[in-house]
Enzyme design. Structure first.
Site, PDB file in Angstrom:
ATOM      1  N   GLU A  85       0.822  -1.218   0.000  1.00 44.58           N
ATOM      2  CA  GLU A  85       0.000   0.000   0.000  1.00 44.58           C
ATOM      3  C   GLU A  85       0.853   1.265   0.000  1.00 44.58           C
ATOM      4  O   GLU A  85       1.941   1.296   0.580  1.00 44.58           O
ATOM      5  CB  GLU A  85      -0.874   0.013   1.265  1.00 44.58           C
ATOM      6  CG  GLU A  85      -1.826  -1.153   1.329  1.00 44.58           C
ATOM      7  CD  GLU A  85      -2.513  -1.308   2.684  1.00 44.58           C
ATOM      8  OE1 GLU A  85      -3.676  -1.725   2.685  1.00 44.58           O
ATOM      9  OE2 GLU A  85      -1.896  -1.025   3.729  1.00 44.58           O
ATOM     10  N   ASP A  90      -8.023  -4.781   8.363  1.00 44.13           N
ATOM     11  CA  ASP A  90      -7.609  -3.516   7.741  1.00 44.13           C
ATOM     12  C   ASP A  90      -7.452  -3.639   6.233  1.00 44.13           C
ATOM     13  O   ASP A  90      -6.650  -2.938   5.635  1.00 44.13           O
ATOM     14  CB  ASP A  90      -6.308  -3.010   8.385  1.00 44.13           C
ATOM     15  CG  ASP A  90      -5.166  -4.016   8.290  1.00 44.13           C
ATOM     16  OD1 ASP A  90      -5.380  -5.116   7.766  1.00 44.13           O
ATOM     17  OD2 ASP A  90      -4.052  -3.698   8.730  1.00 44.13           O
TER      18      ASP A  90
HETATM   19  P1  NAD Z   1       1.766 -10.613  13.397  1.00 41.36           P
HETATM   20  O1  NAD Z   1       1.653 -11.561  12.263  1.00 41.36           O
HETATM   21  O2  NAD Z   1       3.099 -10.332  13.979  1.00 41.36           O
HETATM   22  O3  NAD Z   1       0.815 -11.090  14.616  1.00 41.36           O
HETATM   23  C1  NAD Z   1      -0.500 -11.495  14.426  1.00 41.36           C
HETATM   24  C2  NAD Z   1      -0.842 -12.539  15.483  1.00 41.36           C
HETATM   25  O4  NAD Z   1      -2.240 -12.868  15.348  1.00 41.36           O
HETATM   26  C3  NAD Z   1      -0.060 -13.841  15.324  1.00 41.36           C
HETATM   27  O5  NAD Z   1       0.658 -14.128  16.507  1.00 41.36           O
HETATM   28  C4  NAD Z   1      -1.153 -14.885  15.047  1.00 41.36           C
HETATM   29  O6  NAD Z   1      -0.857 -16.161  15.591  1.00 41.36           O
HETATM   30  C5  NAD Z   1      -2.362 -14.245  15.716  1.00 41.36           C
HETATM   31  N1  NAD Z   1      -3.650 -14.760  15.266  1.00 41.36           N
HETATM   32  C6  NAD Z   1      -4.057 -15.041  14.000  1.00 41.36           C
HETATM   33  N2  NAD Z   1      -5.326 -15.534  14.009  1.00 41.36           N
HETATM   34  C7  NAD Z   1      -5.726 -15.516  15.316  1.00 41.36           C
HETATM   35  C8  NAD Z   1      -6.941 -15.877  15.970  1.00 41.36           C
HETATM   36  N3  NAD Z   1      -7.962 -16.374  15.292  1.00 41.36           N
HETATM   37  N4  NAD Z   1      -7.016 -15.717  17.323  1.00 41.36           N
HETATM   38  C9  NAD Z   1      -5.950 -15.247  18.031  1.00 41.36           C
HETATM   39  N5  NAD Z   1      -4.777 -14.893  17.455  1.00 41.36           N
HETATM   40  C10 NAD Z   1      -4.663 -15.023  16.115  1.00 41.36           C
HETATM   41  O7  NAD Z   1       1.081  -9.249  12.893  1.00 41.36           O
HETATM   42  P2  NAD Z   1       1.166  -7.800  13.551  1.00 41.36           P
HETATM   43  O8  NAD Z   1       2.241  -6.993  12.947  1.00 41.36           O
HETATM   44  O9  NAD Z   1       1.080  -7.925  15.030  1.00 41.36           O
HETATM   45  O10 NAD Z   1      -0.197  -7.174  12.981  1.00 41.36           O
HETATM   46  C11 NAD Z   1      -1.434  -7.665  13.432  1.00 41.36           C
HETATM   47  C12 NAD Z   1      -2.558  -7.137  12.564  1.00 41.36           C
HETATM   48  O11 NAD Z   1      -2.697  -5.722  12.743  1.00 41.36           O
HETATM   49  C13 NAD Z   1      -2.334  -7.352  11.073  1.00 41.36           C
HETATM   50  O12 NAD Z   1      -3.537  -7.797  10.510  1.00 41.36           O
HETATM   51  C14 NAD Z   1      -1.978  -5.976  10.544  1.00 41.36           C
HETATM   52  O13 NAD Z   1      -2.348  -5.807   9.207  1.00 41.36           O
HETATM   53  C15 NAD Z   1      -2.798  -5.107  11.485  1.00 41.36           C
HETATM   54  N6  NAD Z   1      -2.305  -3.743  11.640  1.00 41.36           N
HETATM   55  C16 NAD Z   1      -3.228  -2.753  11.656  1.00 41.36           C
HETATM   56  C17 NAD Z   1      -2.820  -1.454  11.851  1.00 41.36           C
HETATM   57  C18 NAD Z   1      -3.839  -0.361  11.923  1.00 41.36           C
HETATM   58  O14 NAD Z   1      -3.456   0.810  11.902  1.00 41.36           O
HETATM   59  N7  NAD Z   1      -5.102  -0.656  12.030  1.00 41.36           N
HETATM   60  C19 NAD Z   1      -1.462  -1.154  11.993  1.00 41.36           C
HETATM   61  C20 NAD Z   1      -0.542  -2.194  12.017  1.00 41.36           C
HETATM   62  C21 NAD Z   1      -0.975  -3.493  11.842  1.00 41.36           C
END
Ligand code: NAD
Length: 341
Positions: free
Chosen positions: A60, A232
């Site tokens: 993005e 997101d």
């Molecule tokens: P990451 O991959 O490091 O961690 C995600 C975690 O979610 C993993 O440990 C995974 O095992 C866990 N998970 C997946 N499915 C699950 C479920 N059903 N129940 C419980 N846990 C589950 O990713 P990250 O960098 O921590 O990012 C997390 C999310 O946040 C991503 O989807 C990312 O796109 C989003 N994000 C959003 C923003 C925002 O501004 N809204 C900013 C940054 C990241």
């Protein structure tokens, strides 16, 4: 008058700055920058981010500007990446002077995105959650999780966090990483339902490229504030859509959230409130104690604009990073070819 060199902040510089300043203090110091820009919302030229999708993730570009400064972030979201030793979310960003177009700052934004996302979550909860929240559920214990926990603990004084991840090791890593916060109790739970029992705030920050149902209506108790961070992207959500009708839904920038947020599962007349409307009042919403509030966060460019602005100010003040020649400054600015002579 443009600066002649571009300030460059690499990953090591950012990491050592965060270590010495303390991530909790940086999250706290960033919030006024976010609030200032959200208050000045109407001064910005805004657009939903441009997204390049593939079955594994999204790449993005997030541009935004006012009449003085322009910024963009490049960021990805690839939930399968950790299996290949890459982060799910990686970013880099640029801040430029509007009057000349000269790039003032080029910065790493992977660590800074985790800081800005936590700061945005805490800022939203400050206005939307019930007063003095003490307990939070944290669902998804990956890269963003520590920053969320630290932000809520340090700024809102949340001191019990109930953690759940489908990956046990992620939760163990989270608890071990945050041992130095002696007044923060981190409790490992066996399910999302268990983690959400009796809490004031639920933060969901999971990664899966599908319409996952992390939260169902039976897990939502009266008065809870939901900070939904992980959904997101089109086809990537975390909440049972019935939850969205249980309370008021706040978004960052409605045109982008209609495509990417939890509300992508609702019809186009579903009512949402852009959060700048609350922030500009400078006080928390007048909230019934039993009311449910939902911050459907997707991450909007203004938050990276504030973050880059903050990094630039700190970098100048503390002389962080290096100054690089990225753009030619010539005696005759019509003679670019002279550089090849
Ligand atoms: P990451 O991959 O490091 O961690 C995600 C975690 O979610 C993993 O440990 C995974 O095992 C866990 N998970 C997946 N499915 C699950 C479920 N059903 N129940 C419980 N846990 C589950 O990713 P990250 O960098 O921590 O990012 C997390 C999310 O946040 C991503 O989807 C990312 O796109 C989003 N994000 C959003 C923003 C925002 O501004 N809204 C900013 C940054 C990241």
């Amino acid at each position: 008058m443009a600066k002649l060199k571009t300030r460059y902040i690499d990953l090591d510089t950012m990491a050592s700055y965060l270590k010495s300043a303390g991530p909790e203090n940086v999250i706290s110091n960033l919030i006024p920058y976010l609030e200032e820009d959200y208050i000045n919302w109407e001064d910005f030229q805004k657009m939903p981010r441009t997204a390049h999708h593939n079955p594994l993730g999204v790449l993005e570009l997030m541009p935004i500007g006012n009449d003085k400064i322009y910024s963009f972030k490049y960021v990805n979201g690839h939930p399968e990446n950790p299996k290949h030793n890459f982060l799910t979310v990686m970013g880099v960003g640029l801040l430029a002077e509007v009057s000349t177009g000269f790039p003032l700052l080029l910065s790493e934004l992977t660590l800074a995105t985790a800081i800005r996302t936590a700061a945005t979550s805490v800022m939203a909860a400050k206005y939307l959650a019930k007063p003095n929240p003490k307990k939070m559920a944290l669902i998804g214990n990956g890269s963003q999780a520590e920053f969320q926990a630290i932000g809520f603990h340090h700024i809102l004084d949340v001191n019990e966090i109930y953690c759940y991840d489908i990956d046990d090791k992620a939760t163990e890593k989270l608890i071990s990483n945050l041992q130095r916060f002696k007044n923060l109790k981190l409790i490992k739970c066996n399910s999302t339902k268990e983690a959400c029992k009796d809490v004031d705030i639920i933060t969901t920050v999971t990664a899966d490229k599908k319409n996952a149902i992390i939260l169902t209506p039976d897990m939502i108790e009266p008065g809870v504030h939901i900070n939904a961070v992980g959904g997101d992207c089109p086809g990537k959500t975390e909440l049972d859509s019935k939850i969205l009708s249980m309370g008021d839904v706040y978004v960052e920038y409605e045109p982008q959230s209609r495509i990417e947020g939890e509300i992508q599962n609702m019809d186009e007349n579903f009512k949402v409130i852009e959060i700048w409307n609350v922030i500009k009042t400078k006080k928390p919403i007048n909230r019934d104690i039993n009311k449910i509030t939902i911050f459907d966060s997707v991450g909007f460019a203004i938050e990276d604009f504030s973050t880059l602005r903050f990094i630039y100010d700190i970098a100048k003040k503390e002389n962080l990073g290096t100054e690089e020649s990225l753009i030619p400054i010539l005696d005759n600015p019509k003679d670019l070819y002279t550089l090849l002579k």
